[in-house]
Design an enzyme around this catalytic site. Structure first.
Site, mmCIF file in Angstrom:
data_model
loop_
_atom_site.group_PDB
_atom_site.id
_atom_site.type_symbol
_atom_site.label_atom_id
_atom_site.label_comp_id
_atom_site.label_asym_id
_atom_site.label_seq_id
_atom_site.Cartn_x
_atom_site.Cartn_y
_atom_site.Cartn_z
ATOM 1 N N SER A 198 0.914 -1.088 -0.020
ATOM 2 C CA SER A 198 0.008 -0.011 -0.082
ATOM 3 C C SER A 198 0.958 1.092 0.080
ATOM 4 O O SER A 198 1.936 1.428 0.552
ATOM 5 C CB SER A 198 -1.035 -0.020 1.112
ATOM 6 O OG SER A 198 -1.500 1.146 1.421
ATOM 7 N N TYR B 57 -2.047 -1.292 10.750
ATOM 8 C CA TYR B 57 -2.298 -1.878 9.440
ATOM 9 C C TYR B 57 -1.284 -1.563 8.496
ATOM 10 O O TYR B 57 -0.546 -2.310 7.912
ATOM 11 C CB TYR B 57 -3.579 -1.369 8.802
ATOM 12 C CG TYR B 57 -3.711 -1.363 7.486
ATOM 13 C CD1 TYR B 57 -4.023 -2.868 6.626
ATOM 14 C CD2 TYR B 57 -3.684 -0.353 6.613
ATOM 15 C CE1 TYR B 57 -4.079 -2.753 5.293
ATOM 16 C CE2 TYR B 57 -3.554 -0.482 5.221
ATOM 17 C CZ TYR B 57 -3.843 -1.567 4.643
ATOM 18 O OH TYR B 57 -3.864 -1.660 3.196
ATOM 19 N N LYS C 137 1.833 -3.912 6.440
ATOM 20 C CA LYS C 137 2.454 -3.958 5.055
ATOM 21 C C LYS C 137 3.961 -3.486 5.046
ATOM 22 O O LYS C 137 4.717 -4.039 4.236
ATOM 23 C CB LYS C 137 1.699 -2.717 4.252
ATOM 24 C CG LYS C 137 0.212 -3.076 4.323
ATOM 25 C CD LYS C 137 0.064 -4.280 3.241
ATOM 26 C CE LYS C 137 -1.618 -4.479 3.184
ATOM 27 N NZ LYS C 137 -1.863 -5.777 2.734
HETATM 28 C C1 UD1 Z 1 -7.001 4.650 3.786
HETATM 29 C C2 UD1 Z 1 -5.744 4.231 4.749
HETATM 30 C C3 UD1 Z 1 -4.783 3.551 3.926
HETATM 31 C C4 UD1 Z 1 -5.539 2.320 3.352
HETATM 32 C C5 UD1 Z 1 -6.435 2.548 2.233
HETATM 33 C C6 UD1 Z 1 -7.111 1.523 1.994
HETATM 34 C C7 UD1 Z 1 -5.874 5.970 6.462
HETATM 35 C C8 UD1 Z 1 -4.994 7.069 7.148
HETATM 36 N N1 UD1 Z 1 -5.356 5.376 5.282
HETATM 37 O O1 UD1 Z 1 -6.401 5.456 2.806
HETATM 38 O O2 UD1 Z 1 -3.703 3.358 4.967
HETATM 39 O O3 UD1 Z 1 -4.496 1.625 2.402
HETATM 40 O O4 UD1 Z 1 -7.389 3.478 3.309
HETATM 41 O O5 UD1 Z 1 -8.000 1.788 0.617
HETATM 42 O O6 UD1 Z 1 -6.923 5.593 6.823
HETATM 43 N N2 UD1 Z 1 -12.777 10.719 3.537
HETATM 44 C C9 UD1 Z 1 -13.784 11.734 3.897
HETATM 45 N N3 UD1 Z 1 -14.943 11.045 4.798
HETATM 46 C C10 UD1 Z 1 -15.174 9.734 4.766
HETATM 47 C C11 UD1 Z 1 -13.964 8.859 4.396
HETATM 48 C C12 UD1 Z 1 -12.870 9.527 3.747
HETATM 49 O O7 UD1 Z 1 -13.841 12.784 4.045
HETATM 50 O O8 UD1 Z 1 -16.042 9.156 5.123
HETATM 51 C C13 UD1 Z 1 -11.381 11.444 3.226
HETATM 52 C C14 UD1 Z 1 -10.115 11.265 3.807
HETATM 53 O O9 UD1 Z 1 -10.090 12.103 4.707
HETATM 54 C C15 UD1 Z 1 -9.234 11.236 2.815
HETATM 55 C C16 UD1 Z 1 -9.955 10.652 1.526
HETATM 56 O O10 UD1 Z 1 -11.392 10.784 1.831
HETATM 57 O O11 UD1 Z 1 -8.774 12.576 2.617
HETATM 58 C C17 UD1 Z 1 -9.648 9.194 1.111
HETATM 59 O O12 UD1 Z 1 -9.849 8.391 2.442
HETATM 60 P P1 UD1 Z 1 -9.956 6.848 2.306
HETATM 61 O O13 UD1 Z 1 -10.840 6.473 1.111
HETATM 62 O O14 UD1 Z 1 -10.262 6.246 3.742
HETATM 63 O O15 UD1 Z 1 -8.530 6.589 1.804
HETATM 64 P P2 UD1 Z 1 -7.015 6.967 2.638
HETATM 65 O O16 UD1 Z 1 -7.055 7.439 3.943
HETATM 66 O O17 UD1 Z 1 -6.281 7.571 1.288
#
Ligand code: UD1
Length: 334
Positions: A125, A150, A154
């Site tokens: 990842s 997690y 990795k």
């Molecule tokens: C997350 C994990 C990462 C993992 C990946 C798997 C963290 C810090 N990182 O990545 O380790 O490999 O998922 O797919 O958790 N967001 C919102 N609202 C939500 C959900 C997300 O605003 O309900 C935003 C987050 O703040 C971020 C973006 O959307 O800016 C993407 O989030 P997400 O899909 O959870 O992925 P990552 O955080 O990049």
């Protein structure tokens, strides 16, 4: 053509990779304990490709069961997807994460060695880059500084695999660092099915669109990004799956360890994703601005040149494709 074992092959990325491998003429054997997926995925893979993968309901940490699989099947390469992947849960239950993710990987490597199987592709990842270097992340950027257990699993499995390849010159290890996989197969038959409340952005958006949740929480609008919301490199899961087929070809002709980012190289903010989803599907996504989520970065996107030049692979699908396909799959489940 190879006979390939997919651990965790009924999961989100594993199932799409099974489809692409079968369509390219490879033989697919799946080992999955169904802890976060269902047996029906095997039927759906067959429905899409007209070919049925061999399926073992098996926890990869079950040494006897795994040895039986290797004794019965002539496995030439392994793509190792199996593992726990919920970031928040890993903070609450770190030992469970270290035990499961490391045990499965070690048992798999030992069993492969016993049966003379020397090619492994690992689902890593972009989270291994942590906050140590600026974007775009390159394969030779520093790793570590993960914000949760997690991510550290990795990081540790990458290290274990690199050491194993150093000690056995016939071993071929490919580490694939995924950015943010989203979307679904265009048939609408397979996709991402998170249990409980989704942690990731796209499944949360599709559940809001489906009326399962009433609004999306946008985690922070005060980042140092153009619109203040987090920027990520979203990649269509079918493009990602094709990256595995390319990596398998690479592993057949090389030994040692090679690392590839699988991303698009393009950043999309949370607000841009909401707007793209609304436009692609003609829907409204209600949202509220919520506090930042601990551990989140402002930016994460890939440098993609290495995969392009060495694997001859490049992501092709657009954000619109990702939004449309994710929604088609979610609708099919309603
Ligand atoms: C997350 C994990 C990462 C993992 C990946 C798997 C963290 C810090 N990182 O990545 O380790 O490999 O998922 O797919 O958790 N967001 C919102 N609202 C939500 C959900 C997300 O605003 O309900 C935003 C987050 O703040 C971020 C973006 O959307 O800016 C993407 O989030 P997400 O899909 O959870 O992925 P990552 O955080 O990049």
């Amino acid at each position: 053509m190879s006979k390939v074992l997919l651990t965790g092959g009924t999961g989100f990325i594993g199932s799409h990779t099974a489809v692409e491998l079968l369509e390219q003429g490879h033989e697919v054997v799946i080992a999955d304990d169904l802890s976060n997926s269902s047996r029906d995925v095997v039927n759906r893979i067959e429905q899409i490709t007209g070919k049925r993968p061999v399926f073992y309901e098996l926890d990869v940490a079950d040494r006897k069961g795994l040895a039986k699989l290797f004794a019965e099947q002539d496995i030439e390469a392994v793509i190792h997807f199996a593992g726990f992947k919920a970031v928040g849960e890993s903070v609450v239950k770190p030992l469970m994460y270290y035990r499961n993710n490391l045990d499965t990987s070690l048992t798999l490597l030992e069993t492969m060695a016993e049966y003379g199987c020397r090619r492994i592709i690992f689902s890593s990842s972009s989270t291994v880059y942590g906050a140590l270097s600026p974007c775009p992340f390159r394969e030779d950027s520093p790793v570590g500084g993960c914000s949760n257990p997690y991510g550290w699993t990795k990081f540790m499995i990458e290290k274990i695999l690199q050491d194993a390849a150093r000690a056995d010159e016939q071993l071929s290890v490919v580490l694939l660092r995924y950015f943010n996989p989203v979307g679904a197969h265009e048939s609408g038959l397979i996709g991402e099915k998170p249990g409980g409340i989704p942690n990731n952005l796209m499944p949360y958006i599709t559940q809001v669109a489906a009326g399962i949740r009433d609004h999306l929480n946008v985690f922070g609008d005060d980042y140092e990004t153009p619109d203040g919301t987090g920027v990520r490199d979203y990649i269509h899961v079918v493009d990602l799956a094709k990256g595995h087929v390319a990596a398998l070809g690479y592993a057949e002709t090389h030994t040692g360890t090679e690392i590839f980012n699988l991303g698009t190289g393009k950043g999309t903010s949370v607000m841009e994703m909401i707007r793209a989803f609304e436009k692609a599907n003609g829907l409204q996504i209600p949202y509220v601005i919520a506090p930042r989520r601990p551990g989140d970065l402002a930016y994460s996107y890939a440098e993609t040149k290495k995969a392009e030049s060495v694997l001859h692979w490049k992501a092709e699908k657009t954000i619109e494709d990702m939004c449309r396909d994710a929604w088609r799959f979610e609708k099919g489940m309603l």
